[in-house]
Design an enzyme around this catalytic site. Structure first.
Site, PDB file in Angstrom:
ATOM      1  N   SER A  29       0.826  -1.218   0.000  1.00  0.00           N
ATOM      2  CA  SER A  29       0.000   0.000   0.000  1.00  0.00           C
ATOM      3  C   SER A  29       0.854   1.260   0.000  1.00  0.00           C
ATOM      4  CB  SER A  29      -0.868   0.068   1.269  1.00  0.00           C
ATOM      5  OG  SER A  29      -1.795  -0.950   1.297  1.00  0.00           O
ATOM      6  N   HIS A  60      -4.131   0.411  -4.899  1.00  0.00           N
ATOM      7  CA  HIS A  60      -3.323  -0.695  -5.406  1.00  0.00           C
ATOM      8  C   HIS A  60      -3.520  -0.808  -6.911  1.00  0.00           C
ATOM      9  CE1 HIS A  60      -2.403  -2.793  -1.523  1.00  0.00           C
ATOM     10  NE2 HIS A  60      -3.386  -2.018  -1.136  1.00  0.00           N
ATOM     11  N   HIS A  82      -4.952  -9.525  -1.433  1.00  0.00           N
ATOM     12  CA  HIS A  82      -5.100  -9.680   0.021  1.00  0.00           C
ATOM     13  C   HIS A  82      -6.148 -10.745   0.326  1.00  0.00           C
ATOM     14  CE1 HIS A  82      -3.498  -5.541  -0.330  1.00  0.00           C
ATOM     15  NE2 HIS A  82      -2.875  -5.838   0.801  1.00  0.00           N
ATOM     16  N   TYR A  84      -8.141 -10.616   2.770  1.00  0.00           N
ATOM     17  CA  TYR A  84      -9.403  -9.968   3.183  1.00  0.00           C
ATOM     18  C   TYR A  84     -10.301  -9.603   2.006  1.00  0.00           C
ATOM     19  CZ  TYR A  84      -7.109  -5.457   2.161  1.00  0.00           C
ATOM     20  OH  TYR A  84      -6.440  -4.429   1.553  1.00  0.00           O
ATOM     21  N   GLU A  85      -9.735  -9.577   0.806  1.00  0.00           N
ATOM     22  CA  GLU A  85     -10.554  -9.269  -0.368  1.00  0.00           C
ATOM     23  C   GLU A  85     -11.413 -10.466  -0.772  1.00  0.00           C
ATOM     24  OE1 GLU A  85      -8.389  -6.619  -3.449  1.00  0.00           O
ATOM     25  OE2 GLU A  85      -6.779  -7.640  -2.372  1.00  0.00           O
ATOM     26  N   ALA A 112       2.674  -1.820   4.312  1.00  0.00           N
ATOM     27  CA  ALA A 112       2.396  -0.794   5.313  1.00  0.00           C
ATOM     28  C   ALA A 112       1.866  -1.546   6.525  1.00  0.00           C
ATOM     29  CB  ALA A 112       1.365   0.186   4.787  1.00  0.00           C
ATOM     30  N   MET A 210      -1.944  -6.787   7.145  1.00  0.00           N
ATOM     31  CA  MET A 210      -2.935  -7.706   6.575  1.00  0.00           C
ATOM     32  C   MET A 210      -2.383  -8.438   5.348  1.00  0.00           C
ATOM     33  SD  MET A 210      -6.160  -5.088   6.734  1.00  0.00           S
ATOM     34  CE  MET A 210      -6.381  -3.985   8.155  1.00  0.00           C
ATOM     35  N   SER A 211      -1.070  -8.561   5.261  1.00  0.00           N
ATOM     36  CA  SER A 211      -0.491  -9.183   4.054  1.00  0.00           C
ATOM     37  C   SER A 211       0.780  -9.939   4.410  1.00  0.00           C
ATOM     38  CB  SER A 211      -0.179  -8.080   3.030  1.00  0.00           C
ATOM     39  OG  SER A 211       0.860  -7.253   3.488  1.00  0.00           O
ATOM     40  N   ASN A 234       1.369   3.963  10.852  1.00  0.00           N
ATOM     41  CA  ASN A 234       0.568   4.491  11.972  1.00  0.00           C
ATOM     42  C   ASN A 234       0.849   3.617  13.180  1.00  0.00           C
ATOM     43  OD1 ASN A 234      -1.192   2.675   9.994  1.00  0.00           O
ATOM     44  ND2 ASN A 234      -1.742   2.187  12.095  1.00  0.00           N
ATOM     45  N   HIS A 246      -7.512   4.370   6.713  1.00  0.00           N
ATOM     46  CA  HIS A 246      -6.699   3.977   5.559  1.00  0.00           C
ATOM     47  C   HIS A 246      -6.013   5.204   4.959  1.00  0.00           C
ATOM     48  CE1 HIS A 246      -5.292   1.516   2.277  1.00  0.00           C
ATOM     49  NE2 HIS A 246      -5.903   2.281   1.383  1.00  0.00           N
TER      50      HIS A 246
HETATM   51 CL1  6GU Z   1      -2.988  -0.979  12.908  1.00  0.00          CL
HETATM   52  N1  6GU Z   1      -3.445  -3.152  11.596  1.00  0.00           N
HETATM   53  C1  6GU Z   1      -3.444  -3.925  10.504  1.00  0.00           C
HETATM   54  N2  6GU Z   1      -3.952  -5.154  10.609  1.00  0.00           N
HETATM   55  N3  6GU Z   1      -2.978  -3.514   9.316  1.00  0.00           N
HETATM   56  C2  6GU Z   1      -2.469  -2.282   9.234  1.00  0.00           C
HETATM   57  C3  6GU Z   1      -2.440  -1.431  10.336  1.00  0.00           C
HETATM   58  C4  6GU Z   1      -2.951  -1.920  11.532  1.00  0.00           C
HETATM   59  N4  6GU Z   1      -1.880  -0.267   9.944  1.00  0.00           N
HETATM   60  C5  6GU Z   1      -1.566  -0.409   8.646  1.00  0.00           C
HETATM   61  N5  6GU Z   1      -1.924  -1.624   8.208  1.00  0.00           N
END
Ligand code: 6GU
Length: 272
Positions: A29, A60, A82, A84-85, A112, A210-211, A234, A246
């Protein structure tokens, strides 16, 4: 069958190419800009490649870029799939199988991620030393194709130590401070609760995303040398008193874009 699908995709790509890539790149990302630095680029849209899934998420792109970066032949995924998709683990990791078939020996996987380690700050880059698969699934479930890798692959050296040292000396050379730590792969699409982040910290996680975990498991299975880099976009939930969005993820990765680009380019330039 899975292996024939890999071969078909590989043959299709090979027919488009003038040179053979030796290094793979998966751009996460907001980090797809690295693909724009590739010289004499040949781009292939995922939708044109047989058996490739199609990429859907905002921010993306869905294409392979093949060409030269710092004098090396690379193949980059601008945009990834991903879990989750709704893709299966096999779909998520299919491009890694295809890159292996194309002949890559090493791969740099980027993402990210949210910072769990309280010593981290948004904008930090983290070299992944290990991961925790918290996705409740595994791309290697099901019958094993022994041509692709062993039934019970060792996961103790997924993230190559020499590759990490190499990256660290590149960071030093650039005067760039990089963190090191354990990446936790969650399914998403939700960001975690503060209680979940406390749990993951207790379990030894430093960053969460998430990847990456599925792709790296398959890269390990296939005997590909892996370097993983997280951009801490973050802090994860409960550390700072602010909601996660996001947009923040994209905003921060845009801010560290220059550092990220210089870093990865140096790593590639100095790779042996
Ligand atoms: Cl805080 N969690 C997850 N699962 N994915 C992220 C994230 C947090 N920040 C960027 N990608």
């Amino acid at each position: 069958m899975y292996r024939e699908d890999i071969k078909e995709a590989c043959t299709f790509i090979e027919n488009e190419l003038t040179a053979k890539p030796s290094l793979g790149l998966i751009l996460g990302s907001g980090l797809g800009v690295l693909g724009d630095e590739i010289e004499n680029p040949q781009t292939i849209a995922y939708k044109d490649i047989p058996h490739f899934p199609e990429s859907t998420v905002a921010g993306h792109k869905g294409q392979l870029i093949i060409g030269t970066l710092e004098g090396k032949q690379v193949i980059a995924m601008q945009g990834r799939f991903h879990y989750y998709e709704g893709y299966t683990m096999q779909q998520v990791t299919f491009p890694v199988r295809v890159m292996k078939e194309l002949g890559i020996e090493s791969i740099i996987v980027t993402n990210a991620a949210g910072g769990i380690n309280k010593g981290f700050n948004p904008g930090d880059l983290m070299l992944i030393t290990d991961h925790i698969n918290n996705m409740g699934n595994n791309p290697l479930l099901g019958p094993n194709d022994d041509h692709l890798g062993v039934r019970f692959p060792d996961m103790s050296k997924l993230y190559n130590k020499a590759f990490i040292s190499h990256a660290e000396s590149c960071a030093n050379e650039l005067g760039l401070k990089v963190q090191k730590g354990v990446y936790v792969g969650n399914t998403g699409p939700v960001y975690e609760t503060p209680a979940e982040i406390n749990m993951l910290r207790t379990l030894g996680g430093d960053a969460v995303g998430m990847s990456t975990v599925p792709e790296v498991i398959v890269a390990g299975h296939a005997g590909i040398r892996v370097l993983g880099i997280s951009c801490i976009s973050n802090m994860a939930a409960g550390i700072l008193d602010q909601p996660l969005t996001h947009d923040e993820v994209i905003e921060t990765t845009e801010k560290v874009r220059e550092d990220f680009l210089q870093f990865v380019k140096k790593i590639i330039q100095k790779i042996s």
